[in-house]
Design a protein around this motif. Structure first.
Motif, PDB file in Angstrom:
ATOM      1  N   THR A  50       7.169  10.482   0.244  1.00  0.00           N
ATOM      2  CA  THR A  50       7.889   9.593  -0.659  1.00  0.00           C
ATOM      3  C   THR A  50       7.354   8.194  -0.388  1.00  0.00           C
ATOM      4  O   THR A  50       7.598   7.625   0.674  1.00  0.00           O
ATOM      5  N   SER A  51       6.585   7.701  -1.326  1.00  0.00           N
ATOM      6  CA  SER A  51       5.973   6.385  -1.178  1.00  0.00           C
ATOM      7  C   SER A  51       7.021   5.296  -1.332  1.00  0.00           C
ATOM      8  O   SER A  51       8.023   5.465  -2.026  1.00  0.00           O
ATOM      9  N   LYS A  52       6.750   4.169  -0.700  1.00  0.00           N
ATOM     10  CA  LYS A  52       7.541   2.967  -0.930  1.00  0.00           C
ATOM     11  C   LYS A  52       6.966   2.324  -2.190  1.00  0.00           C
ATOM     12  O   LYS A  52       5.753   2.140  -2.301  1.00  0.00           O
ATOM     13  N   GLU A  59       7.583 -12.065 -13.954  1.00  0.00           N
ATOM     14  CA  GLU A  59       6.723 -13.248 -13.949  1.00  0.00           C
ATOM     15  C   GLU A  59       5.576 -13.126 -12.949  1.00  0.00           C
ATOM     16  O   GLU A  59       5.284 -14.042 -12.189  1.00  0.00           O
ATOM     17  N   ALA A  60       4.934 -11.965 -12.956  1.00  0.00           N
ATOM     18  CA  ALA A  60       3.818 -11.706 -12.044  1.00  0.00           C
ATOM     19  C   ALA A  60       2.652 -11.109 -12.819  1.00  0.00           C
ATOM     20  O   ALA A  60       2.831 -10.520 -13.882  1.00  0.00           O
ATOM     21  N   SER A  61       1.456 -11.228 -12.263  1.00  0.00           N
ATOM     22  CA  SER A  61       0.274 -10.641 -12.903  1.00  0.00           C
ATOM     23  C   SER A  61       0.085  -9.178 -12.518  1.00  0.00           C
ATOM     24  O   SER A  61      -0.772  -8.508 -13.059  1.00  0.00           O
ATOM     25  N   TYR A  62       0.900  -8.689 -11.603  1.00  0.00           N
ATOM     26  CA  TYR A  62       0.810  -7.275 -11.226  1.00  0.00           C
ATOM     27  C   TYR A  62       2.055  -6.542 -11.703  1.00  0.00           C
ATOM     28  O   TYR A  62       3.133  -7.118 -11.857  1.00  0.00           O
ATOM     29  N   HIS A  63       1.892  -5.244 -11.948  1.00  0.00           N
ATOM     30  CA  HIS A  63       2.998  -4.425 -12.428  1.00  0.00           C
ATOM     31  C   HIS A  63       3.819  -3.842 -11.279  1.00  0.00           C
ATOM     32  O   HIS A  63       5.032  -3.778 -11.348  1.00  0.00           O
ATOM     33  N   GLY A  64       3.122  -3.399 -10.242  1.00  0.00           N
ATOM     34  CA  GLY A  64       3.839  -2.820  -9.118  1.00  0.00           C
ATOM     35  C   GLY A  64       2.916  -2.435  -7.979  1.00  0.00           C
ATOM     36  O   GLY A  64       1.694  -2.457  -8.113  1.00  0.00           O
ATOM     37  N   TRP A  65       3.548  -2.110  -6.869  1.00  0.00           N
ATOM     38  CA  TRP A  65       2.855  -1.683  -5.651  1.00  0.00           C
ATOM     39  C   TRP A  65       3.321  -0.293  -5.274  1.00  0.00           C
ATOM     40  O   TRP A  65       4.492   0.053  -5.475  1.00  0.00           O
ATOM     41  N   ILE A  66       2.424   0.460  -4.657  1.00  0.00           N
ATOM     42  CA  ILE A  66       2.756   1.762  -4.082  1.00  0.00           C
ATOM     43  C   ILE A  66       2.209   1.758  -2.658  1.00  0.00           C
ATOM     44  O   ILE A  66       1.039   1.446  -2.443  1.00  0.00           O
ATOM     45  N   THR A  73      -1.169  10.298   5.560  1.00  0.00           N
ATOM     46  CA  THR A  73      -2.603  10.153   5.322  1.00  0.00           C
ATOM     47  C   THR A  73      -3.396  10.551   6.562  1.00  0.00           C
ATOM     48  O   THR A  73      -2.838  10.727   7.640  1.00  0.00           O
ATOM     49  N   ALA A  74      -4.700  10.639   6.389  1.00  0.00           N
ATOM     50  CA  ALA A  74      -5.610  10.829   7.516  1.00  0.00           C
ATOM     51  C   ALA A  74      -6.226   9.491   7.927  1.00  0.00           C
ATOM     52  O   ALA A  74      -7.058   9.435   8.827  1.00  0.00           O
ATOM     53  N   SER A  75      -5.800   8.427   7.281  1.00  0.00           N
ATOM     54  CA  SER A  75      -6.328   7.087   7.547  1.00  0.00           C
ATOM     55  C   SER A  75      -5.637   6.457   8.742  1.00  0.00           C
ATOM     56  O   SER A  75      -4.596   6.929   9.199  1.00  0.00           O
ATOM     57  N   ALA A  76      -6.192   5.348   9.198  1.00  0.00           N
ATOM     58  CA  ALA A  76      -5.693   4.679  10.401  1.00  0.00           C
ATOM     59  C   ALA A  76      -4.488   3.777  10.136  1.00  0.00           C
ATOM     60  O   ALA A  76      -3.895   3.267  11.080  1.00  0.00           O
ATOM     61  N   ASP A  77      -4.132   3.577   8.872  1.00  0.00           N
ATOM     62  CA  ASP A  77      -3.005   2.713   8.524  1.00  0.00           C
ATOM     63  C   ASP A  77      -2.454   3.206   7.191  1.00  0.00           C
ATOM     64  O   ASP A  77      -3.058   4.073   6.540  1.00  0.00           O
ATOM     65  N   PHE A  78      -1.324   2.642   6.772  1.00  0.00           N
ATOM     66  CA  PHE A  78      -0.796   3.000   5.460  1.00  0.00           C
ATOM     67  C   PHE A  78      -1.764   2.509   4.394  1.00  0.00           C
ATOM     68  O   PHE A  78      -2.620   1.656   4.650  1.00  0.00           O
ATOM     69  N   ILE A  79      -1.617   3.052   3.203  1.00  0.00           N
ATOM     70  CA  ILE A  79      -2.497   2.694   2.094  1.00  0.00           C
ATOM     71  C   ILE A  79      -1.649   2.053   0.996  1.00  0.00           C
ATOM     72  O   ILE A  79      -0.588   2.573   0.647  1.00  0.00           O
ATOM     73  N   THR A  80      -2.124   0.934   0.483  1.00  0.00           N
ATOM     74  CA  THR A  80      -1.431   0.214  -0.570  1.00  0.00           C
ATOM     75  C   THR A  80      -2.244   0.282  -1.858  1.00  0.00           C
ATOM     76  O   THR A  80      -3.454   0.072  -1.837  1.00  0.00           O
ATOM     77  N   ILE A  81      -1.565   0.566  -2.943  1.00  0.00           N
ATOM     78  CA  ILE A  81      -2.184   0.553  -4.271  1.00  0.00           C
ATOM     79  C   ILE A  81      -1.407  -0.473  -5.093  1.00  0.00           C
ATOM     80  O   ILE A  81      -0.181  -0.410  -5.165  1.00  0.00           O
ATOM     81  N   ILE A  82      -2.120  -1.409  -5.681  1.00  0.00           N
ATOM     82  CA  ILE A  82      -1.486  -2.417  -6.529  1.00  0.00           C
ATOM     83  C   ILE A  82      -2.044  -2.245  -7.938  1.00  0.00           C
ATOM     84  O   ILE A  82      -3.258  -2.209  -8.135  1.00  0.00           O
ATOM     85  N   VAL A  83      -1.139  -2.144  -8.903  1.00  0.00           N
ATOM     86  CA  VAL A  83      -1.521  -1.994 -10.301  1.00  0.00           C
ATOM     87  C   VAL A  83      -1.254  -3.319 -11.005  1.00  0.00           C
ATOM     88  O   VAL A  83      -0.161  -3.866 -10.920  1.00  0.00           O
ATOM     89  N   SER A  84      -2.262  -3.817 -11.684  1.00  0.00           N
ATOM     90  CA  SER A  84      -2.188  -5.082 -12.409  1.00  0.00           C
ATOM     91  C   SER A  84      -1.612  -4.874 -13.803  1.00  0.00           C
ATOM     92  O   SER A  84      -1.654  -3.765 -14.353  1.00  0.00           O
ATOM     93  N   ASN A  85      -1.107  -5.947 -14.390  1.00  0.00           N
ATOM     94  CA  ASN A  85      -0.719  -5.929 -15.797  1.00  0.00           C
ATOM     95  C   ASN A  85      -1.945  -6.048 -16.702  1.00  0.00           C
ATOM     96  O   ASN A  85      -1.839  -5.877 -17.899  1.00  0.00           O
ATOM     97  N   PHE A  86      -3.087  -6.355 -16.128  1.00  0.00           N
ATOM     98  CA  PHE A  86      -4.291  -6.637 -16.899  1.00  0.00           C
ATOM     99  C   PHE A  86      -5.283  -5.482 -16.858  1.00  0.00           C
ATOM    100  O   PHE A  86      -5.691  -5.022 -15.793  1.00  0.00           O
ATOM    101  N   GLY A  87      -5.681  -5.044 -18.035  1.00  0.00           N
ATOM    102  CA  GLY A  87      -6.827  -4.172 -18.206  1.00  0.00           C
ATOM    103  C   GLY A  87      -6.846  -2.908 -17.391  1.00  0.00           C
ATOM    104  O   GLY A  87      -7.912  -2.429 -17.024  1.00  0.00           O
ATOM    105  N   ASP A  88      -5.700  -2.364 -17.086  1.00  0.00           N
ATOM    106  CA  ASP A  88      -5.637  -1.107 -16.341  1.00  0.00           C
ATOM    107  C   ASP A  88      -6.253  -1.222 -14.954  1.00  0.00           C
ATOM    108  O   ASP A  88      -6.754  -0.242 -14.407  1.00  0.00           O
ATOM    109  N   LEU A  89      -6.239  -2.402 -14.379  1.00  0.00           N
ATOM    110  CA  LEU A  89      -6.836  -2.625 -13.073  1.00  0.00           C
ATOM    111  C   LEU A  89      -5.924  -2.136 -11.952  1.00  0.00           C
ATOM    112  O   LEU A  89      -4.703  -2.263 -12.026  1.00  0.00           O
TER     113      LEU A  89
END
Length: 159
Positions: A50-52, A59-66, A73-89
């Protein structure tokens, strides 16, 4: 600079001119939210977690964070994904944005984790911007220099 990076720079500059600081012209909040929620559901299923999630970014240029917890994960730290309001970035970072330089990220972000995330993003129509590319000084056309010092700020942090 690779051809993909050149293409991304062209896209970032076009998007910078495409609307106001928070979202481009023609922005569809409901459609953006539905796709973001689908991404969250797929990430939670793929990583058995269950992601945070932050969905409320007025009033932000990003839509949300995951944030995918490190124990999922198998990574050394948590992973953050940020989705922008612009151009599907979207941008994928190890830990908090700008926590690790490119070499550290390449070493500590598990390749299978990264591949699963970028494949999901691509399948849902997102364009992944490499974090290190977004660190470049913001030199765009918007008068945001007091708030946005990097392209990461411009599309993934600005409020």
């Amino acid at each position: 600079m690779t051809a993909d990076e050149q293409h991304l720079w062209i896209l970032l500059r076009e998007l910078d001119r495409s609307g106001n600081a928070e979202f481009p012209e023609g922005y569809d909040h409901a459609a953006t939210r539905a796709r973001f929620d689908q991404l969250v559901a797929e990430i939670d299923a793929q990583f058995s977690c269950t992601s945070k999630v932050e969905r409320d970014a007025p009033e932000a240029s990003y839509h949300g964070w995951i944030i995918i917890p490190v124990d999922a994960t198998a990574s050394a730290d948590f992973i953050t994904i940020i989705v922008s309001n612009f151009g599907d970035l979207a941008v994928v970072t190890l830990g908090n944005p700008m926590s690790y330089d490119k070499e550290e990220t390449d070493y500590l972000l598990d390749a299978a984790d990264h591949s699963r995330i970028t494949n999901m993003l691509s399948r849902l129509g997102y364009i992944t911007v490499p974090e290190h590319l977004s660190w470049a000084d913001y030199d765009g056309v918007m008068n945001l220099r007091s708030h946005a010092t990097s392209w990461l700020d411009r599309f993934f942090f600005w409020t």
